[in-house]
Structure formats: C-alpha cells, structure tokens
Design a protein around this motif. Structure first.
Motif, mmCIF file in Angstrom:
data_model
loop_
_atom_site.group_PDB
_atom_site.id
_atom_site.type_symbol
_atom_site.label_atom_id
_atom_site.label_comp_id
_atom_site.label_asym_id
_atom_site.label_seq_id
_atom_site.Cartn_x
_atom_site.Cartn_y
_atom_site.Cartn_z
ATOM 1 N N ALA A 114 -13.367 14.352 -6.150
ATOM 2 C CA ALA A 114 -15.147 13.842 -6.052
ATOM 3 C C ALA A 114 -14.816 12.147 -6.655
ATOM 4 O O ALA A 114 -15.185 11.435 -5.467
ATOM 5 C CB ALA A 114 -15.694 13.729 -6.082
ATOM 6 N N ALA A 115 -13.450 12.015 -7.656
ATOM 7 C CA ALA A 115 -13.504 10.654 -8.069
ATOM 8 C C ALA A 115 -13.133 9.807 -6.839
ATOM 9 O O ALA A 115 -13.424 8.023 -6.614
ATOM 10 C CB ALA A 115 -13.534 10.375 -9.544
ATOM 11 N N LEU A 116 -12.333 10.845 -6.273
ATOM 12 C CA LEU A 116 -11.555 9.361 -5.635
ATOM 13 C C LEU A 116 -11.981 9.138 -4.141
ATOM 14 O O LEU A 116 -11.554 8.332 -3.372
ATOM 15 C CB LEU A 116 -10.295 10.536 -4.576
ATOM 16 N N THR A 117 -13.314 9.916 -4.613
ATOM 17 C CA THR A 117 -13.706 9.576 -2.302
ATOM 18 C C THR A 117 -14.341 8.485 -2.801
ATOM 19 O O THR A 117 -14.935 7.931 -1.793
ATOM 20 C CB THR A 117 -14.955 10.517 -2.257
ATOM 21 N N GLY A 118 -14.613 8.074 -4.110
ATOM 22 C CA GLY A 118 -15.806 6.927 -4.271
ATOM 23 C C GLY A 118 -15.318 5.693 -4.376
ATOM 24 O O GLY A 118 -15.544 4.504 -4.538
ATOM 25 N N ILE A 119 -13.551 5.876 -4.122
ATOM 26 C CA ILE A 119 -13.134 4.085 -4.158
ATOM 27 C C ILE A 119 -12.653 3.632 -2.464
ATOM 28 O O ILE A 119 -12.582 4.381 -1.700
ATOM 29 C CB ILE A 119 -11.178 4.190 -4.556
ATOM 30 N N SER A 120 -13.394 2.229 -2.400
ATOM 31 C CA SER A 120 -13.367 1.539 -1.403
ATOM 32 C C SER A 120 -11.952 1.673 -0.726
ATOM 33 O O SER A 120 -11.188 1.486 -1.239
ATOM 34 C CB SER A 120 -13.896 0.506 -1.805
ATOM 35 N N PRO A 121 -12.349 2.328 0.531
ATOM 36 C CA PRO A 121 -10.911 2.335 2.324
ATOM 37 C C PRO A 121 -10.695 0.470 1.732
ATOM 38 O O PRO A 121 -8.616 0.497 2.105
ATOM 39 C CB PRO A 121 -11.519 2.184 2.968
ATOM 40 N N THR A 122 -11.513 -0.430 0.903
ATOM 41 C CA THR A 122 -10.892 -1.628 1.606
ATOM 42 C C THR A 122 -9.993 -2.418 0.433
ATOM 43 O O THR A 122 -8.635 -3.612 0.498
ATOM 44 C CB THR A 122 -11.930 -2.657 2.010
ATOM 45 N N LEU A 123 -9.255 -1.631 -0.419
ATOM 46 C CA LEU A 123 -8.696 -1.517 -1.285
ATOM 47 C C LEU A 123 -7.773 -1.784 -1.639
ATOM 48 O O LEU A 123 -7.201 -1.538 -1.475
ATOM 49 C CB LEU A 123 -8.885 -1.027 -2.718
ATOM 50 N N TYR A 124 -7.398 0.024 -0.440
ATOM 51 C CA TYR A 124 -6.192 0.547 0.085
ATOM 52 C C TYR A 124 -5.541 -0.120 1.348
ATOM 53 O O TYR A 124 -4.315 -0.839 1.025
ATOM 54 C CB TYR A 124 -6.024 1.516 0.737
ATOM 55 N N GLU A 125 -6.472 -1.048 2.234
ATOM 56 C CA GLU A 125 -6.111 -1.963 2.634
ATOM 57 C C GLU A 125 -5.969 -3.443 2.750
ATOM 58 O O GLU A 125 -4.522 -3.985 3.399
ATOM 59 C CB GLU A 125 -7.355 -2.592 3.687
ATOM 60 N N ALA A 126 -6.117 -3.649 1.821
ATOM 61 C CA ALA A 126 -6.099 -5.102 1.264
ATOM 62 C C ALA A 126 -4.476 -4.925 0.388
ATOM 63 O O ALA A 126 -3.717 -5.624 0.708
ATOM 64 C CB ALA A 126 -6.221 -5.729 -0.112
ATOM 65 N N ALA A 127 -4.075 -3.640 -0.563
ATOM 66 C CA ALA A 127 -3.006 -3.630 -0.806
ATOM 67 C C ALA A 127 -1.900 -2.668 0.274
ATOM 68 O O ALA A 127 -1.064 -3.925 0.196
ATOM 69 C CB ALA A 127 -2.792 -1.959 -2.138
ATOM 70 N N VAL A 128 -2.161 -2.484 1.168
ATOM 71 C CA VAL A 128 -0.834 -2.306 2.488
ATOM 72 C C VAL A 128 -0.965 -3.963 2.948
ATOM 73 O O VAL A 128 0.320 -4.353 2.985
ATOM 74 C CB VAL A 128 -1.350 -1.862 3.825
ATOM 75 N N ILE A 129 -2.239 -4.689 3.032
ATOM 76 C CA ILE A 129 -1.435 -6.263 3.687
ATOM 77 C C ILE A 129 -0.486 -6.735 2.376
ATOM 78 O O ILE A 129 0.451 -7.813 3.018
ATOM 79 C CB ILE A 129 -2.577 -6.931 3.940
ATOM 80 N N ASP A 130 -0.398 -6.553 1.505
ATOM 81 C CA ASP A 130 -0.180 -7.353 0.451
ATOM 82 C C ASP A 130 1.863 -6.603 0.416
ATOM 83 O O ASP A 130 1.819 -7.018 -0.020
ATOM 84 C CB ASP A 130 -0.784 -6.675 -1.286
ATOM 85 N N GLY A 131 1.540 -5.732 1.685
ATOM 86 C CA GLY A 131 2.746 -4.725 1.040
ATOM 87 C C GLY A 131 2.811 -3.745 -0.376
ATOM 88 O O GLY A 131 3.777 -3.149 -0.236
ATOM 89 N N ALA A 132 2.002 -2.902 -0.638
ATOM 90 C CA ALA A 132 2.477 -2.522 -1.493
ATOM 91 C C ALA A 132 2.687 -1.068 -1.004
ATOM 92 O O ALA A 132 1.704 -0.166 0.264
ATOM 93 C CB ALA A 132 0.859 -1.945 -1.843
ATOM 94 N N SER A 133 3.501 -0.316 -1.503
ATOM 95 C CA SER A 133 3.612 1.249 -1.405
ATOM 96 C C SER A 133 3.000 1.761 -1.763
ATOM 97 O O SER A 133 1.503 1.580 -2.308
ATOM 98 C CB SER A 133 5.453 1.594 -2.107
ATOM 99 N N ARG A 134 2.946 3.631 -1.049
ATOM 100 C CA ARG A 134 2.303 4.624 -2.114
ATOM 101 C C ARG A 134 2.733 4.984 -3.049
ATOM 102 O O ARG A 134 1.023 4.964 -4.301
ATOM 103 C CB ARG A 134 2.466 5.515 -0.210
ATOM 104 N N TRP A 135 3.741 4.739 -3.507
ATOM 105 C CA TRP A 135 3.208 4.400 -5.253
ATOM 106 C C TRP A 135 2.619 3.633 -5.849
ATOM 107 O O TRP A 135 1.983 3.753 -6.649
ATOM 108 C CB TRP A 135 4.976 4.816 -5.531
ATOM 109 N N LYS A 136 3.168 2.280 -5.164
ATOM 110 C CA LYS A 136 2.052 1.750 -5.991
ATOM 111 C C LYS A 136 0.828 1.173 -5.960
ATOM 112 O O LYS A 136 -0.569 1.402 -6.748
ATOM 113 C CB LYS A 136 2.892 -0.385 -5.467
ATOM 114 N N GLN A 137 0.393 1.194 -4.420
ATOM 115 C CA GLN A 137 -1.794 1.711 -4.203
ATOM 116 C C GLN A 137 -1.825 2.960 -5.199
ATOM 117 O O GLN A 137 -3.158 2.937 -6.085
ATOM 118 C CB GLN A 137 -1.278 2.529 -2.638
#
Length: 299
Positions: A181-204
């Motif tokens: 339930a806590a994971l659902t509260g994390i904004s998807p934009t944070l993951y999108e920004a991490a992907v743009i920065d080249g972060a792997s799944r582990w780094k995310q």
C-alpha cells in the motif's frame, strides 16, 4: 478550534467514541489491578483486602536462579522476530511490486496472508506434524538429501530459530500488504525521472522505492520495539517442552509456571508490570530516534 470546524469534525469524534470507550474499559480499566504486584494477593481477601508486600514480589522474581536466562531468551527471540519480521515483508513487497500479472500477484498475496487468520493452536498442530522427526515432511526431505533427521521442537539449539521462522511465516503477510500500500503512494513521475537519468531497476529501488517506503518502515519498526519483551506466549506455550527450557523458555511461559500455575498472582502481576515499563521506555525511545534521525513524527 472555532465553532464551524468543531461542527465539521463532530461526526469524526462520534465515530471514534466507541473505540475510545472500548480502550478505556478493556485497556485502562484493568490497570487498577497493578496493585496486586505489590501485595501478597489472596483471592478470598480480594485486591483491596490483601496484605501489602511492597517490592517483595519483584525481589522474589529477581532472586530466582532461572530469571536472567529467561530474560536473555526472551530478548533474543523477540529481537530476532523484529528483525526478520522487518526484512521479510519488505523484500516480499518489493518482489511483488515487480510482477505485472495481476492475477498471479493477487494469488500470492492471498496465500502469504492466509496464515495470519489462523490461531497458534491450529498452526502448532501443523508445525508438530510437519517438523516431526519421524514422519514430518521436512525431515523426510532432509533424509532424502542424505542428512540426519532433526528434532526441531525438541532440540534446544534449533528451537528459538524455529520460533522465529514460524512467526515470520504467520505474520509477514500482513506487513507485506502494508508495504505494498505504501508503494502505491510513490509518484510515478519519480520513476520516470529516474529512467531519464539512466537508472536501472536496482538503482530505482535504492533511490526511489525504499525512500518512499521509509515512513512506513520507521512507523512499523517503532511500534515493534514495544514488543521487545514479548516473544510470543501463545506460540511458545503450544510448542515448547522441558527439553528446550534452556533456550526456549521466555518470561511469559516462566511466569505462567511459577506464578499462575502455583497461584502466585502477585508474582505474575509484578513481572507483567516490569515488562510493561520496559516496553514503554523502549517505544518512547524509538519515537525520539524516529524523529531525530528520520524526521518522522508518529504523533
């Protein structure tokens, strides 16, 4: 608080009133009985007619030869449960969060949560059969691999770890759902920004997911510290035996035998009061640490 806001919040106060009354009656009301810890309690004379004993019950418990060993067993088992009960649901929640097939994800969630609904009386019977040294499936598997059979519930070395493992098996499903339930509260934009920065799944996971879960992790850890002297009476009482007293006997089971079993209610109450005071100190300290080092307020 002005009158308008009070009228707006009045329904919420009325909703919480039954729960408040329940807590007052069943949690705070019985605290009057703590006076028994300082008495030579006699059922015939009652709580207000029994002779005063001062701190004699506390001295009696402290002077028993097994007391320190029982406290060590309690702290060891309780701390191991807290650590394992924190790590297992976090890892499970992270793994489930990576699943894309919702049907499989829901099935796994349901399966790991089911043991939480079963009492330790039922689960103890299951564990006794599964871990039996002669007919248990675990020992049959060990024998098939060429290892010697192990009497898990009768071996003082193995018993504490069986208690920790079985407690995690029963309880971690609930906390897993809380973390999901806590994971659902994390904004998807944070993951999108991490992907743009080249972060792997582990780094995310390290830089987005875990920090997003941190408030709930701190909350559940803080609340669990209040159980530092509660290693699980129901579980151990249904599974232990005299052969594992050296490592499996905890404060609650010890008091049950020497206090309630022999009618020494003052002794049992004294130990219960001791546990409550230590738990209060531990959870108060954890509140302070949570605010100071994680900048998180529970209240």
């Amino acid at each position: 608080m002005n009158r308008n806001s009070w009228k707006l919040e009045l329904p919420l106060h009325l909703m919480i009133l039954p729960g408040l009354i329940f807590v007052l009656i069943f949690a705070y009301g019985p605290m009057v009985g703590l006076v028994i810890a300082f008495q030579n309690f006699n059922i015939g004379k009652g709580m207000f007619g029994s002779d005063w004993a001062g701190l004699d019950n506390f001295r009696y418990v402290y002077g028993l030869p097994e007391t320190m060993k029982v406290i060590r067993n309690t702290v060891f088992i309780a701390v191991m449960k807290i650590i394992a009960g924190l790590i297992a649901p976090i890892i499970t929640a992270l793994l489930l969060n990576e699943l894309r097939k919702q049907l499989f994800k829901r099935t796994v969630q349901t399966m790991i949560y089911l043991p939480n609904f079963l009492s330790w009386v039922i689960l103890s019977g299951i564990l006794i059969e599964v871990l039996s040294p002669t007919t248990g499936i675990v020992n049959d598997f060990l024998a098939w691999l060429g290892f010697e059979r192990i009497f898990f519930l009768g071996n003082a070395k193995w018993f504490p770890f069986v208690m920790v493992g079985s407690d995690v098996w029963k309880e971690f499903g609930f906390n897993t759902i809380v973390y999901l339930a806590a994971l659902t509260g994390i904004s998807p934009t944070l993951y999108e920004a991490a992907v743009i920065d080249g972060a792997s799944r582990w780094k995310q996971t390290l830089n987005v997911t875990l920090p997003g879960m941190m408030p709930i992790i701190v909350l559940l850890t803080t609340l669990s510290l209040g159980q530092i002297l509660n290693a699980g009476f129901d579980q151990i009482f249904n599974l232990y035996s005299p052969s594992v007293y050296d490592t499996g006997d905890i404060i609650d089971t010890y008091v049950y035998r020497i206090g309630l079993g022999n009618g020494q209610f003052g002794v049992a109450t004294a130990v219960g009061l001791f546990k409550s005071v230590i738990s209060l100190c531990a959870i108060s300290l954890s509140y302070v640490l949570a605010y100071r080092y994680a900048n998180y307020r529970i209240f």
